[in-house]
Design a protein around this motif. Structure first.
Motif, PDB file in Angstrom:
ATOM      1  N   ILE A 188       0.918  -1.198  -0.059  1.00 55.71           N
ATOM      2  CA  ILE A 188       0.131   0.013  -0.109  1.00 55.71           C
ATOM      3  C   ILE A 188       1.046   1.260  -0.120  1.00 55.71           C
ATOM      4  O   ILE A 188       2.003   1.309   0.879  1.00 55.71           O
ATOM      5  CB  ILE A 188      -1.157   0.012   1.343  1.00 55.71           C
ATOM      6  N   ALA A 189       0.405   2.385  -0.768  1.00 60.96           N
ATOM      7  CA  ALA A 189       1.336   3.491  -0.971  1.00 60.96           C
ATOM      8  C   ALA A 189       0.740   4.583  -1.239  1.00 60.96           C
ATOM      9  O   ALA A 189      -0.468   4.540  -1.553  1.00 60.96           O
ATOM     10  CB  ALA A 189       2.146   3.166  -2.160  1.00 60.96           C
ATOM     11  N   ILE A 190       1.257   5.812  -0.646  1.00 62.38           N
ATOM     12  CA  ILE A 190       0.711   7.086  -0.953  1.00 62.38           C
ATOM     13  C   ILE A 190       1.532   7.853  -1.828  1.00 62.38           C
ATOM     14  O   ILE A 190       2.954   7.712  -1.648  1.00 62.38           O
ATOM     15  CB  ILE A 190       0.477   7.949   0.135  1.00 62.38           C
ATOM     16  N   SER A 191       1.227   8.571  -3.026  1.00 62.83           N
ATOM     17  CA  SER A 191       2.120   9.278  -3.853  1.00 62.83           C
ATOM     18  C   SER A 191       1.810  10.783  -3.825  1.00 62.83           C
ATOM     19  O   SER A 191       0.388  11.205  -3.596  1.00 62.83           O
ATOM     20  CB  SER A 191       2.105   8.809  -5.217  1.00 62.83           C
ATOM     21  N   ILE A 192       2.783  11.478  -4.049  1.00 61.76           N
ATOM     22  CA  ILE A 192       2.534  13.108  -3.811  1.00 61.76           C
ATOM     23  C   ILE A 192       3.286  13.717  -4.921  1.00 61.76           C
ATOM     24  O   ILE A 192       4.405  13.536  -5.430  1.00 61.76           O
ATOM     25  CB  ILE A 192       3.174  13.626  -2.311  1.00 61.76           C
ATOM     26  N   ASP A 193       2.474  14.641  -5.528  1.00 65.95           N
ATOM     27  CA  ASP A 193       2.923  15.741  -6.702  1.00 65.95           C
ATOM     28  C   ASP A 193       3.025  16.926  -5.717  1.00 65.95           C
ATOM     29  O   ASP A 193       1.823  17.545  -5.906  1.00 65.95           O
ATOM     30  CB  ASP A 193       2.386  15.818  -7.894  1.00 65.95           C
ATOM     31  N   PRO A 194       3.906  17.293  -5.257  1.00 62.03           N
ATOM     32  CA  PRO A 194       4.016  18.619  -4.581  1.00 62.03           C
ATOM     33  C   PRO A 194       3.272  19.907  -5.219  1.00 62.03           C
ATOM     34  O   PRO A 194       3.878  19.958  -6.414  1.00 62.03           O
ATOM     35  CB  PRO A 194       5.444  18.794  -3.941  1.00 62.03           C
ATOM     36  N   VAL A 252      -2.590  22.899  -7.958  1.00 61.13           N
ATOM     37  CA  VAL A 252      -3.081  21.400  -7.064  1.00 61.13           C
ATOM     38  C   VAL A 252      -2.014  20.630  -6.700  1.00 61.13           C
ATOM     39  O   VAL A 252      -1.073  20.175  -7.315  1.00 61.13           O
ATOM     40  CB  VAL A 252      -3.959  20.745  -7.928  1.00 61.13           C
ATOM     41  N   ALA A 253      -1.950  20.230  -5.124  1.00 55.15           N
ATOM     42  CA  ALA A 253      -0.952  19.277  -4.845  1.00 55.15           C
ATOM     43  C   ALA A 253      -1.490  17.798  -5.179  1.00 55.15           C
ATOM     44  O   ALA A 253      -2.771  17.734  -4.436  1.00 55.15           O
ATOM     45  CB  ALA A 253      -0.777  19.566  -3.376  1.00 55.15           C
ATOM     46  N   GLY A 254      -1.155  17.025  -6.018  1.00 59.95           N
ATOM     47  CA  GLY A 254      -1.507  15.826  -6.133  1.00 59.95           C
ATOM     48  C   GLY A 254      -1.361  14.750  -5.103  1.00 59.95           C
ATOM     49  O   GLY A 254      -0.052  14.704  -4.723  1.00 59.95           O
ATOM     50  N   ILE A 255      -2.270  14.113  -4.354  1.00 61.77           N
ATOM     51  CA  ILE A 255      -2.225  13.287  -3.452  1.00 61.77           C
ATOM     52  C   ILE A 255      -3.040  11.741  -3.767  1.00 61.77           C
ATOM     53  O   ILE A 255      -4.215  12.191  -3.600  1.00 61.77           O
ATOM     54  CB  ILE A 255      -2.620  13.802  -2.095  1.00 61.77           C
ATOM     55  N   VAL A 256      -2.551  10.894  -4.026  1.00 61.07           N
ATOM     56  CA  VAL A 256      -3.279   9.689  -4.731  1.00 61.07           C
ATOM     57  C   VAL A 256      -2.662   8.434  -3.796  1.00 61.07           C
ATOM     58  O   VAL A 256      -1.703   8.320  -3.318  1.00 61.07           O
ATOM     59  CB  VAL A 256      -3.094   9.513  -6.094  1.00 61.07           C
ATOM     60  N   THR A 298      -6.850   3.973  -5.338  1.00 59.81           N
ATOM     61  CA  THR A 298      -7.908   3.925  -4.373  1.00 59.81           C
ATOM     62  C   THR A 298      -8.598   5.172  -3.811  1.00 59.81           C
ATOM     63  O   THR A 298      -9.559   5.347  -3.428  1.00 59.81           O
ATOM     64  CB  THR A 298      -7.721   2.994  -3.209  1.00 59.81           C
ATOM     65  N   HIS A 299      -7.713   5.966  -3.554  1.00 57.50           N
ATOM     66  CA  HIS A 299      -7.900   7.369  -3.137  1.00 57.50           C
ATOM     67  C   HIS A 299      -7.348   8.473  -3.974  1.00 57.50           C
ATOM     68  O   HIS A 299      -6.193   8.589  -4.566  1.00 57.50           O
ATOM     69  CB  HIS A 299      -7.423   7.583  -1.697  1.00 57.50           C
ATOM     70  N   ASP A 300      -8.120   9.886  -4.056  1.00 53.75           N
ATOM     71  CA  ASP A 300      -7.442  10.745  -4.392  1.00 53.75           C
ATOM     72  C   ASP A 300      -8.018  12.007  -3.542  1.00 53.75           C
ATOM     73  O   ASP A 300      -9.229  12.420  -3.427  1.00 53.75           O
ATOM     74  CB  ASP A 300      -8.096  11.219  -6.047  1.00 53.75           C
ATOM     75  N   VAL A 301      -7.187  12.678  -2.893  1.00 46.58           N
ATOM     76  CA  VAL A 301      -7.278  13.712  -1.886  1.00 46.58           C
ATOM     77  C   VAL A 301      -6.779  14.981  -2.407  1.00 46.58           C
ATOM     78  O   VAL A 301      -6.437  15.848  -1.509  1.00 46.58           O
ATOM     79  CB  VAL A 301      -6.992  13.472  -0.296  1.00 46.58           C
ATOM     80  N   SER A 302      -6.467  15.106  -3.555  1.00 44.69           N
ATOM     81  CA  SER A 302      -5.768  16.249  -4.164  1.00 44.69           C
ATOM     82  C   SER A 302      -6.779  17.624  -4.086  1.00 44.69           C
ATOM     83  O   SER A 302      -7.689  17.600  -4.116  1.00 44.69           O
ATOM     84  CB  SER A 302      -5.490  15.987  -5.584  1.00 44.69           C
ATOM     85  N   ALA A 336       0.481  12.640  -9.680  1.00 46.49           N
ATOM     86  CA  ALA A 336       0.658  11.758  -8.660  1.00 46.49           C
ATOM     87  C   ALA A 336       0.257  10.370  -8.907  1.00 46.49           C
ATOM     88  O   ALA A 336       0.783   9.425  -8.276  1.00 46.49           O
ATOM     89  CB  ALA A 336      -0.389  12.426  -7.705  1.00 46.49           C
ATOM     90  N   SER A 337      -0.662  10.243  -9.939  1.00 44.15           N
ATOM     91  CA  SER A 337      -1.076   8.821 -10.187  1.00 44.15           C
ATOM     92  C   SER A 337      -0.029   8.190 -10.924  1.00 44.15           C
ATOM     93  O   SER A 337       0.210   6.958 -11.022  1.00 44.15           O
ATOM     94  CB  SER A 337      -2.431   8.839 -10.900  1.00 44.15           C
ATOM     95  N   CYS A 338       0.939   9.021 -11.771  1.00 42.23           N
ATOM     96  CA  CYS A 338       2.123   8.528 -12.520  1.00 42.23           C
ATOM     97  C   CYS A 338       3.068   8.101 -11.374  1.00 42.23           C
ATOM     98  O   CYS A 338       3.730   7.027 -11.487  1.00 42.23           O
ATOM     99  CB  CYS A 338       2.486   9.483 -13.524  1.00 42.23           C
ATOM    100  N   VAL A 339       3.408   8.983 -10.427  1.00 37.83           N
ATOM    101  CA  VAL A 339       4.420   8.523  -9.388  1.00 37.83           C
ATOM    102  C   VAL A 339       3.987   7.273  -8.837  1.00 37.83           C
ATOM    103  O   VAL A 339       4.661   6.653  -8.415  1.00 37.83           O
ATOM    104  CB  VAL A 339       4.326   9.828  -8.530  1.00 37.83           C
ATOM    105  N   LEU A 340       2.624   7.104  -8.473  1.00 36.59           N
ATOM    106  CA  LEU A 340       2.251   5.995  -7.757  1.00 36.59           C
ATOM    107  C   LEU A 340       2.609   4.741  -8.734  1.00 36.59           C
ATOM    108  O   LEU A 340       3.070   3.783  -7.910  1.00 36.59           O
ATOM    109  CB  LEU A 340       0.901   6.090  -7.400  1.00 36.59           C
ATOM    110  N   VAL A 341       2.133   4.768  -9.675  1.00 37.41           N
ATOM    111  CA  VAL A 341       2.444   3.679 -10.780  1.00 37.41           C
ATOM    112  C   VAL A 341       3.938   3.240 -10.866  1.00 37.41           C
ATOM    113  O   VAL A 341       4.343   2.072 -10.933  1.00 37.41           O
ATOM    114  CB  VAL A 341       1.751   3.572 -12.051  1.00 37.41           C
TER     115      VAL A 341
END
Length: 279
Positions: A86-92, A99-103, A116-120, A235-240
């Protein structure tokens, strides 16, 4: 921001039919109320509608990197899959202006990445670091991936500070260890980093754990010629990239041409890409 001087109910010509374009009956001097009104319009509009109807910048969906058909095809909230990591990814964001990407998501036992989550949102570093830590705690994430092309060591510092602050406030147990902070060196240039992830979507290596309106809107409207840098896509790119590093070496994929064949005889929308979504 559009001018608020027109009265409510004013219409604009749109071919044979008139399209209503309501504007608020708010005095121009009441800036705070106007900002709240337009913020509500933006929050309740799709990305494409917001740009086309309220900003005068239409974004034709045909040129987007992926189609809405593909995004609907990879949306899956029912398949039983066991998370392996399980991971979280951040695009500051740049000082809260963007928009700060948090996925959030995980690598499943089916070898797919599940988002599973997008709180950007548009947030300062103090805000996005707290939100990311909260999501990491809530999902029991083992790692926080950070887009390392921006901020570098600053990201590690603000995340560590936020984690400690949330522990001091009793929102995260004091004994709970902070997830590993792992930098991801994404390719320079939005197109170079986003196309391999679009390829993973086409190959059914990435799925969405249910509908994620804002994330899907960004993917379905962003075009390679756009100058903006949507945080949710990054953020989704960083997660993958973090969960399946080989994607960083991925092949190039382009959106279907305008004359691409359409599904017939009840075929799945995934048929546009000559593969089926398998279980």
């Amino acid at each position: 921001m559009p001018s608020p001087t027109r009265s409510s109910g004013q219409t604009r010509s749109a071919g044979p039919r008139a399209t209503h374009c309501p504007t608020p009956k708010i005095p121009t001097r009441n800036r705070k109320k106007l900002l709240r009104w337009w913020a509500d319009v933006k929050a309740t509009s799709s990305v494409r509608d917001w740009h086309a109807l309220s900003q005068g910048g239409p974004q034709p969906a045909e040129g987007a990197l992926v189609t809405r058909d593909l995004l609907r095809a990879i949306r899956d909230g029912v398949t039983n899959v066991e998370p392996q990591k399980i991971a979280i990814s951040i695009d500051p964001s740049g000082g809260g202006r963007d928009v700060a990407g948090i996925v959030g998501g995980f690598l499943g036992d089916d070898n797919r990445v599940w988002i599973t989550h997008d709180v950007s949102a548009a947030m300062s570093s103090a805000e996005w670091s707290r939100r990311a830590c909260t999501l990491a705690h809530d999902t029991n994430a083992a790692v926080i991936y950070v887009e390392w092309n921006f901020g570098r060591d600053m990201c590690t510092l603000v995340i560590s500070t936020a984690w400690k602050a949330l522990q001091d406030e009793g929102k995260i147990p004091v004994k709970k260890l902070m997830p590993l902070i792992d930098p991801v060196h994404a390719k320079q240039g939005k197109l170079l980093r986003a196309e391999p992830i679009a390829q993973q979507m086409v190959e059914d290596r990435v799925r969405l754990r249910g509908m994620m309106t804002d994330l899907e809107n960004e993917w379905a409207t962003w075009q390679p010629t756009d100058s903006d840098s949507p945080g949710r896509i990054d953020a989704s790119c960083v997660l993958v990239y973090g969960l399946i590093p080989e994607a960083n070496q991925g092949a190039i994929v382009h959106a279907p041409l305008l004359n691409a064949p359409r599904p017939t005889n009840g075929a799945s929308s995934a048929g546009l890409y000559e593969r089926r979504i398998s279980k």
